[in-house]
Design a protein around this motif. Structure first.
Motif, PDB file in Angstrom:
ATOM      1  N   ASN A   1       6.289  -6.126  13.370  1.00 23.38           N
ATOM      2  CA  ASN A   1       6.845  -7.079  14.334  1.00 23.38           C
ATOM      3  C   ASN A   1       7.187  -6.536  15.705  1.00 23.38           C
ATOM      4  N   THR A   2       7.184  -5.216  15.846  1.00 24.50           N
ATOM      5  CA  THR A   2       7.539  -4.661  17.159  1.00 24.50           C
ATOM      6  C   THR A   2       6.601  -3.500  17.532  1.00 24.50           C
TER       7      THR A   2
ATOM      8  N   ALA B   1      -0.300  -6.042  13.234  1.00 24.64           N
ATOM      9  CA  ALA B   1       0.756  -6.800  13.921  1.00 24.64           C
ATOM     10  C   ALA B   1       0.904  -8.211  13.360  1.00 24.64           C
TER      11      ALA B   1
ATOM     12  N   LEU C   1       4.192 -10.674  17.184  1.00 21.80           N
ATOM     13  CA  LEU C   1       4.007  -9.473  18.005  1.00 21.80           C
ATOM     14  C   LEU C   1       2.756  -9.628  18.875  1.00 21.80           C
TER      15      LEU C   1
ATOM     16  N   GLU D   1       3.647 -11.645  21.752  1.00 21.12           N
ATOM     17  CA  GLU D   1       4.475 -10.854  22.671  1.00 21.12           C
ATOM     18  C   GLU D   1       3.597  -9.913  23.505  1.00 21.12           C
TER      19      GLU D   1
END
Lengths: 96, 285
Positions: free
Chosen positions: B27-28, B103, B107, B110
Motif C-alpha cells: 500500500n505504500t 502494489a 497505491l 497514488e
C-alpha cells in the motif's frame, strides 16, 4: 546536423540542416504519438552499420575566394540537454 | 565481535529474503522500498550499487515523467476513460517500475497522482517517485529469465546472474539469458501487457534484430553497454557524450567549383557521411 560556411570576408552562410529522430517525439522531447498510438513506424533515424549520406550544393557571393565549411552534429536529447557529437570543418578555395 | 558480525549478516540475509515472505498487495512506496529496495544489496555489492546509481535504470520513473504523464492524462483519463489502477498503470510500470506489480490499486492511483504532480514540478512528488526504479532485484530476480512459460517463473529470494556463484547471503542461480540481448529486449522493444495489447514504446531492439543482426552484427547489448571499458552497471547510453561519439563517425568532403558559365560564381559541393557504429538505430532508447 547543421552545415554552415564562413567566407573569407567573415560572412556566415547557413547551408542546410538535417534532423534524425524517432517518429514518436519531436526534437524538444514532446511526444507526437503515444506508445499506444504508433502503428506505423517511419524511421527518421540513422540505421546501424550504414552510412547516411547528405549532399549540399551551396553558392557564395561573387568575389568569395575561400570558405570554411563547418558541420556541427549535435545529439539533442531534451531542451537544455544536448551534446556536440562532432564538429568538423574543411577549407575550400575557389581557383580562378 | 563475532556476535555483532553474525547479527549483521543475518540482517542482510533477512532483508534479501524478504521477497519470499511478502507476496501480496503493498500500500505504500515505503513498503515497496523496504521489501524490494536496493539497500540490502549495497552491503556486499557496494561497487556495483554505486555504478547502478549513476545509471538511468536508477531513475527510470523520474527520467520518464513526460511519457508517463501523457499515458495517464491523455491515454487513460482522456482517451479511454479508464481508472489509474495497478492493471492499467503496469502497462508503463512493468518496465519503469516493475516492483509496483505488488502494489494495491490505491497505491497505483497514488503513484499516478505523484507522476502528474512531479511532471508539474513538485519536488516532493519527484523525491517520492525517485524511490521507484529498475533496481537489483528487477533484473536479478523478477525478470531474470525470459523462458518463463517453459522454465517457470524465477524463484523468490534467489538472485540470478551470469556466473551463478554461490553466496552465503542469498540463493543464487546461473542465468544464461541475463547476458543476452533478448534479456534487454523485454523493455527496450515491444511490450505485451497481460491483456495481449502491443506497445511500441521503444523500438531499439527491433532495429538491433532487423538492421544490425540481420546484417551480420554479432555484439550483444551488454558488450557495448556493460563489458566495454568496464562500464559495468552504469549502462551508459545517449546521455553519455562518449557513447554517442563512439556510435557515430563523420566524414566531410567538400570541393570548390565555379558555376554559371561566364559568371564563375563560387560554389561548394559538400558531401557528409554519418556512419552508425552502434548495434541499433540512433537515436533510440
Amino acid at each position: 546536423m547543421d552545415v554552415t560556411a564562413r567566407t573569407d570576408t567573415g560572412a556566415v552562410i547557413n547551408i542546410g540542416k538535417k534532423e534524425y529522430r524517432e517518429i514518436g517525439m519531436d526534437l524538444d522531447g514532446n511526444e507526437r504519438l503515444g506508445a499506444w498510438q504508433i502503428k506505423e513506424i517511419i524511421d527518421l533515424s540513422l540505421p546501424p552499420g550504414k552510412t547516411t549520406e547528405e549532399r549540399f550544393v551551396a553558392e557564395f557571393p561573387e568575389g568569395t575566394k575561400s570558405v570554411d565549411i563547418e558541420v556541427l552534429l549535435t545529439y539533442y536529447l531534451t531542451p537544455g540537454y544536448q551534446s556536440v557529437v562532432h564538429r568538423v570543418s574543411k577549407k575550400v578555395a575557389f581557383e580562378r | 565481535m563475532r556476535t555483532t558480525k553474525f547479527i549483521g549478516y543475518m540482517l542482510v540475509t533477512f532483508f534479501l529474503l524478504i521477497p519470499v515472505a511478502v507476496r501480496g498487495e503493498i500500500n505504500t512506496i515505503d513498503e515497496i522500498e523496504k521489501t524490494y529496495g536496493d539497500k540490502a544489496c549495497m552491503t556486499c555489492h557496494e561497487k556495483i550499487h554505486g555504478e547502478w546509481q549513476k545509471s538511468l535504470h536508477s531513475r527510470s520513473v523520474i527520467h520518464s515523467l513526460g511519457g508517463l504523464r501523457n499515458f495517464i492524462v491523455f491515454g487513460l483519463k482522456r482517451d479511454w476513460k479508464k481508472p489509474v489502477n495497478r492493471e492499467n498503470l503496469m502497462r508503463c510500470m512493468h518496465c519503469h517500475a516493475p516492483l509496483l506489480e505488488q502494489a494495491s490499486d490505491s497505491l497505483a492511483a497514488e503513484v499516478g497522482e505523484l507522476v502528474q504532480s512531479a511532471f508539474d514540478g513538485n519536488e516532493g512528488a519527484k523525491k517520492q517517485l525517485s524511490r521507484l526504479n529498475v533496481n537489483c532485484i528487477v533484473c536479478h530476480n523478477t525478470v531474470a529469465e525470459v523462458e518463463i512459460n517453459l522454465r517457470g517463473a524465477t524463484k523468490p529470494g534467489v538472485y540470478y546472474g551470469p556466473s551463478g556463484r554461490s553466496s552465503a547471503a542469498h540463493g543464487t542461480e546461473k542465468s544464461k539469458t541475463i547476458t543476452s540481448s533478448a534479456f534487454c529486449s523485454r523493455c527496450h522493444w515491444l511490450y505485451t501487457p497481460p491483456d495481449g495489447d502491443t506497445l511500441y514504446c521503444n523500438t531499439l531492439y527491433g532495429s538491433y534484430q532487423d538492421a544490425y543482426k540481420a546484417a551480420g552484427g554479432a555484439a550483444a547489448c551488454q558488450d557495448c553497454h556493460m563489458r566495454a571499458k568496464g562500464r559495468g552497471h552504469t549502462f551508459p547510453g545517449a546521455y553519455v557524450p562518449e557513447m554517442v561519439k563512439e556510435g557515430i563517425d563523420i566524414d566531410l568532403q567538400a570541393t570548390g567549383v565555379r558555376v554559371q558559365p561566364g559568371k564563375g560564381v563560387p560554389a561548394a559541393i559538400i558531401t557528409i557521411g554519418l556512419f552508425n557504429n552502434a548495434g541499433h538505430r540512433i537515436p533510440d532508447g
